[in-house]
Design a protein around this motif. Sequence first.
Motif, PDB file in Angstrom:
ATOM      1  N   ASP A   1      59.132  32.582  46.440  1.00 55.17           N
ATOM      2  CA  ASP A   1      58.185  32.217  47.497  1.00 55.17           C
ATOM      3  C   ASP A   1      56.843  32.898  47.246  1.00 55.17           C
ATOM      4  OD1 ASP A   1      57.280  30.963  49.790  1.00 55.17           O
ATOM      5  OD2 ASP A   1      58.103  32.462  51.147  1.00 55.17           O
ATOM      6  N   ALA A   2      56.327  32.728  46.031  1.00 53.79           N
ATOM      7  CA  ALA A   2      55.098  33.416  45.652  1.00 53.79           C
ATOM      8  C   ALA A   2      54.047  32.462  45.096  1.00 53.79           C
ATOM      9  CB  ALA A   2      55.422  34.493  44.609  1.00 53.79           C
ATOM     10  N   PHE A   3      54.175  31.168  45.383  1.00 55.99           N
ATOM     11  CA  PHE A   3      53.302  30.199  44.735  1.00 55.99           C
ATOM     12  C   PHE A   3      52.335  29.495  45.673  1.00 55.99           C
ATOM     13  CE2 PHE A   3      57.302  30.400  42.364  1.00 55.99           C
ATOM     14  CZ  PHE A   3      56.812  30.920  41.179  1.00 55.99           C
ATOM     15  N   SER A   4      52.299  29.865  46.948  1.00 51.77           N
ATOM     16  CA  SER A   4      51.461  29.133  47.889  1.00 51.77           C
ATOM     17  C   SER A   4      50.013  29.630  47.924  1.00 51.77           C
ATOM     18  CB  SER A   4      52.068  29.158  49.292  1.00 51.77           C
ATOM     19  OG  SER A   4      52.263  30.490  49.709  1.00 51.77           O
ATOM     20  N   GLY A   5      49.735  30.772  47.339  1.00 53.89           N
ATOM     21  CA  GLY A   5      48.368  31.294  47.328  1.00 53.89           C
ATOM     22  C   GLY A   5      47.526  30.694  46.210  1.00 53.89           C
ATOM     23  N   ASP A   6      46.316  31.197  46.074  1.00 58.46           N
ATOM     24  CA  ASP A   6      45.413  30.696  45.042  1.00 58.46           C
ATOM     25  C   ASP A   6      45.799  31.171  43.643  1.00 58.46           C
ATOM     26  OD1 ASP A   6      43.925  29.355  46.906  1.00 58.46           O
ATOM     27  OD2 ASP A   6      42.458  30.953  47.154  1.00 58.46           O
ATOM     28  N   ALA A   7      46.386  32.345  43.543  1.00 62.71           N
ATOM     29  CA  ALA A   7      46.780  32.888  42.242  1.00 62.71           C
ATOM     30  C   ALA A   7      48.267  32.616  42.022  1.00 62.71           C
ATOM     31  CB  ALA A   7      46.503  34.389  42.197  1.00 62.71           C
ATOM     32  N   ILE A   8      48.570  31.831  41.003  1.00 60.72           N
ATOM     33  CA  ILE A   8      49.961  31.484  40.719  1.00 60.72           C
ATOM     34  C   ILE A   8      50.530  32.493  39.719  1.00 60.72           C
ATOM     35  CG2 ILE A   8      51.474  29.741  39.703  1.00 60.72           C
ATOM     36  CD1 ILE A   8      49.384  27.664  40.619  1.00 60.72           C
TER      37      ILE A   8
ATOM     38  N   LEU B   1      66.759  34.222  33.734  1.00 59.45           N
ATOM     39  CA  LEU B   1      67.125  35.502  34.329  1.00 59.45           C
ATOM     40  C   LEU B   1      67.676  35.303  35.736  1.00 59.45           C
ATOM     41  CD1 LEU B   1      67.119  38.632  34.562  1.00 59.45           C
ATOM     42  CD2 LEU B   1      64.734  38.430  35.342  1.00 59.45           C
ATOM     43  N   ALA B   2      66.970  34.520  36.542  1.00 61.68           N
ATOM     44  CA  ALA B   2      67.421  34.277  37.919  1.00 61.68           C
ATOM     45  C   ALA B   2      68.799  33.607  37.924  1.00 61.68           C
ATOM     46  CB  ALA B   2      66.403  33.428  38.670  1.00 61.68           C
ATOM     47  N   LEU B   3      69.007  32.646  37.042  1.00 60.41           N
ATOM     48  CA  LEU B   3      70.315  31.979  36.974  1.00 60.41           C
ATOM     49  C   LEU B   3      71.421  32.979  36.626  1.00 60.41           C
ATOM     50  CD1 LEU B   3      69.281  28.699  35.133  1.00 60.41           C
ATOM     51  CD2 LEU B   3      70.077  28.876  37.518  1.00 60.41           C
ATOM     52  N   SER B   4      71.099  33.965  35.791  1.00 60.02           N
ATOM     53  CA  SER B   4      72.102  34.976  35.422  1.00 60.02           C
ATOM     54  C   SER B   4      72.421  35.912  36.576  1.00 60.02           C
ATOM     55  CB  SER B   4      71.624  35.780  34.212  1.00 60.02           C
ATOM     56  OG  SER B   4      70.631  36.725  34.572  1.00 60.02           O
ATOM     57  N   ARG B   5      71.587  35.923  37.598  1.00 58.50           N
ATOM     58  CA  ARG B   5      71.814  36.791  38.760  1.00 58.50           C
ATOM     59  C   ARG B   5      72.444  36.033  39.939  1.00 58.50           C
ATOM     60  NH1 ARG B   5      70.951  39.549  34.968  1.00 58.50           N
ATOM     61  NH2 ARG B   5      69.550  41.338  34.859  1.00 58.50           N
ATOM     62  N   LEU B   6      72.761  34.753  39.740  1.00 60.94           N
ATOM     63  CA  LEU B   6      73.403  33.950  40.791  1.00 60.94           C
ATOM     64  C   LEU B   6      74.918  34.088  40.738  1.00 60.94           C
ATOM     65  CD1 LEU B   6      71.615  30.470  40.854  1.00 60.94           C
ATOM     66  CD2 LEU B   6      71.470  32.279  42.562  1.00 60.94           C
ATOM     67  N   ARG B   7      75.531  34.091  41.891  1.00 59.69           N
ATOM     68  CA  ARG B   7      76.979  33.977  41.982  1.00 59.69           C
ATOM     69  C   ARG B   7      77.362  32.531  41.697  1.00 59.69           C
ATOM     70  NH1 ARG B   7      78.046  37.339  47.613  1.00 59.69           N
ATOM     71  NH2 ARG B   7      78.003  39.394  46.657  1.00 59.69           N
ATOM     72  N   PRO B   8      78.622  32.283  41.335  1.00 60.88           N
ATOM     73  CA  PRO B   8      79.059  30.880  41.186  1.00 60.88           C
ATOM     74  C   PRO B   8      78.781  30.115  42.483  1.00 60.88           C
ATOM     75  CG  PRO B   8      80.718  32.370  40.317  1.00 60.88           C
ATOM     76  CD  PRO B   8      79.681  33.230  41.005  1.00 60.88           C
ATOM     77  N   GLY B   9      78.225  28.936  42.346  1.00 64.33           N
ATOM     78  CA  GLY B   9      77.864  28.144  43.514  1.00 64.33           C
ATOM     79  C   GLY B   9      76.504  28.487  44.079  1.00 64.33           C
ATOM     80  N   GLY B  10      75.777  29.391  43.416  1.00 61.99           N
ATOM     81  CA  GLY B  10      74.478  29.828  43.916  1.00 61.99           C
ATOM     82  C   GLY B  10      73.376  28.810  43.690  1.00 61.99           C
ATOM     83  N   VAL B  11      72.245  29.059  44.371  1.00 55.58           N
ATOM     84  CA  VAL B  11      71.117  28.131  44.378  1.00 55.58           C
ATOM     85  C   VAL B  11      69.818  28.904  44.188  1.00 55.58           C
ATOM     86  CG1 VAL B  11      69.809  26.512  45.827  1.00 55.58           C
ATOM     87  CG2 VAL B  11      72.289  26.519  45.936  1.00 55.58           C
ATOM     88  N   LEU B  12      68.898  28.318  43.402  1.00 56.21           N
ATOM     89  CA  LEU B  12      67.524  28.807  43.341  1.00 56.21           C
ATOM     90  C   LEU B  12      66.688  27.917  44.249  1.00 56.21           C
ATOM     91  CD1 LEU B  12      66.882  29.339  39.501  1.00 56.21           C
ATOM     92  CD2 LEU B  12      67.740  30.987  41.178  1.00 56.21           C
ATOM     93  N   ALA B  13      65.937  28.525  45.153  1.00 54.62           N
ATOM     94  CA  ALA B  13      65.045  27.798  46.061  1.00 54.62           C
ATOM     95  C   ALA B  13      63.618  28.199  45.714  1.00 54.62           C
ATOM     96  CB  ALA B  13      65.365  28.144  47.513  1.00 54.62           C
ATOM     97  N   ILE B  14      62.777  27.200  45.418  1.00 53.50           N
ATOM     98  CA  ILE B  14      61.418  27.480  44.962  1.00 53.50           C
ATOM     99  C   ILE B  14      60.419  26.789  45.880  1.00 53.50           C
ATOM    100  CG2 ILE B  14      59.805  27.313  43.037  1.00 53.50           C
ATOM    101  CD1 ILE B  14      63.014  26.783  41.751  1.00 53.50           C
ATOM    102  N   ASN B  15      59.584  27.584  46.524  1.00 51.81           N
ATOM    103  CA  ASN B  15      58.532  27.039  47.381  1.00 51.81           C
ATOM    104  C   ASN B  15      57.408  26.549  46.476  1.00 51.81           C
ATOM    105  OD1 ASN B  15      56.529  26.455  49.205  1.00 51.81           O
ATOM    106  ND2 ASN B  15      56.695  28.361  50.327  1.00 51.81           N
TER     107      ASN B  15
ATOM    108  N   ASN C   1      48.080  23.989  47.558  1.00 53.51           N
ATOM    109  CA  ASN C   1      46.963  23.057  47.685  1.00 53.51           C
ATOM    110  C   ASN C   1      46.243  22.789  46.367  1.00 53.51           C
ATOM    111  OD1 ASN C   1      47.275  22.690  50.456  1.00 53.51           O
ATOM    112  ND2 ASN C   1      46.043  24.499  50.916  1.00 53.51           N
ATOM    113  N   HIS C   2      46.529  23.599  45.351  1.00 57.40           N
ATOM    114  CA  HIS C   2      45.769  23.504  44.112  1.00 57.40           C
ATOM    115  C   HIS C   2      46.590  23.091  42.898  1.00 57.40           C
ATOM    116  CE1 HIS C   2      42.694  25.456  46.458  1.00 57.40           C
ATOM    117  NE2 HIS C   2      43.508  26.449  46.702  1.00 57.40           N
ATOM    118  N   ALA C   3      47.898  23.314  42.948  1.00 55.92           N
ATOM    119  CA  ALA C   3      48.726  23.080  41.767  1.00 55.92           C
ATOM    120  C   ALA C   3      50.029  22.375  42.143  1.00 55.92           C
ATOM    121  CB  ALA C   3      49.037  24.405  41.084  1.00 55.92           C
ATOM    122  N   ASP C   4      50.486  21.546  41.233  1.00 60.82           N
ATOM    123  CA  ASP C   4      51.749  20.816  41.397  1.00 60.82           C
ATOM    124  C   ASP C   4      52.795  21.470  40.503  1.00 60.82           C
ATOM    125  OD1 ASP C   4      53.792  19.026  41.756  1.00 60.82           O
ATOM    126  OD2 ASP C   4      52.769  17.333  40.804  1.00 60.82           O
ATOM    127  N   MET C   5      53.641  22.317  41.081  1.00 62.30           N
ATOM    128  CA  MET C   5      54.653  23.053  40.330  1.00 62.30           C
ATOM    129  C   MET C   5      55.900  22.217  40.025  1.00 62.30           C
ATOM    130  SD  MET C   5      53.522  26.099  39.720  1.00 62.30           S
ATOM    131  CE  MET C   5      55.047  26.841  39.218  1.00 62.30           C
TER     132      MET C   5
END
Length: 187
Positions: free
Chosen positions: A75-82, A94-108, A112-116
Motif C-alpha cells: 500500500d505504498a503506490f498512491s503517492g507521487d513517488a512510486i 520475496l513476498a511470495l516466499s513469505r506467504l503461508r499456503p493459501g496466502g494472497v498478495l494485495a496491491i493498491n 493518479n499518475h501511473a498505471d501499475m
Amino acid sequence: KRVAVLGLGTGTLAAYARKGDHFVFYEINPDVAKVARSAFTYLRRAKGEISVHLGDGRKRLEEALEQHFDIIIFDAFSGDAIPAHLMTEEAVGLALSRLRPGGVLAINVSNNHADMKPVIWSHARVFNLAWRRVRHEGKSPFGPYISDWMFVAPREGSLAVFEKNAQQPKRLISWTDDHAPLLPILY
C-alpha cells in the motif's frame, strides 16, 4: 490472520484487524508513523494486535525469515513517488516466499499518475499466479474517490471470494531490480 502491510499511511488498514489477528506494518518514514499514532486513531482502536516496524518494507520483509503471512499488502503506490523497488519481480518473489499456503498478495494500484496494473499482470504471468482486479468508485466530501486493487495468489482458490475478471490485460510491463521503466506506466 497474520497480515503484513508495506506502507502505513494513517494506519487505516488497522481498522480491518479482528480479535486474534496480527497486523505488522512496515513504514520507511518515521514521521508518517508518528503522525499515524498521534493524529489518527486507527492503530490504537484496532481490535487485533498491531505492530509498526520502521524501515524499508522490502528489507524488513526479507529479515522476517520466520514469519509467514496470510496476506501481504502493498500500500505504498498512491503517492507521487512510486517506490519501484517494492514492485519488481524480485520483490514479488520475496513476498511470495513469505506467504503461508493459501496466502494472497494485495496491491493498491490506485494512482493518479501511473498505471501499475501491467506490471502486476506481468508478475502474475512470470510466477503463474491467479489474479483479480477490484475497482470501486465512490464520492467523498473532496470529490470522486477511486480505489483500485490487484490481488494475486499462487492458488486460484485463494481468490474465490472475488468475482472473476473477464477483462484480460492488454499489455504487460516487466519490472526487475535491474530494469523498472516508469515512462510506459505513466498516464
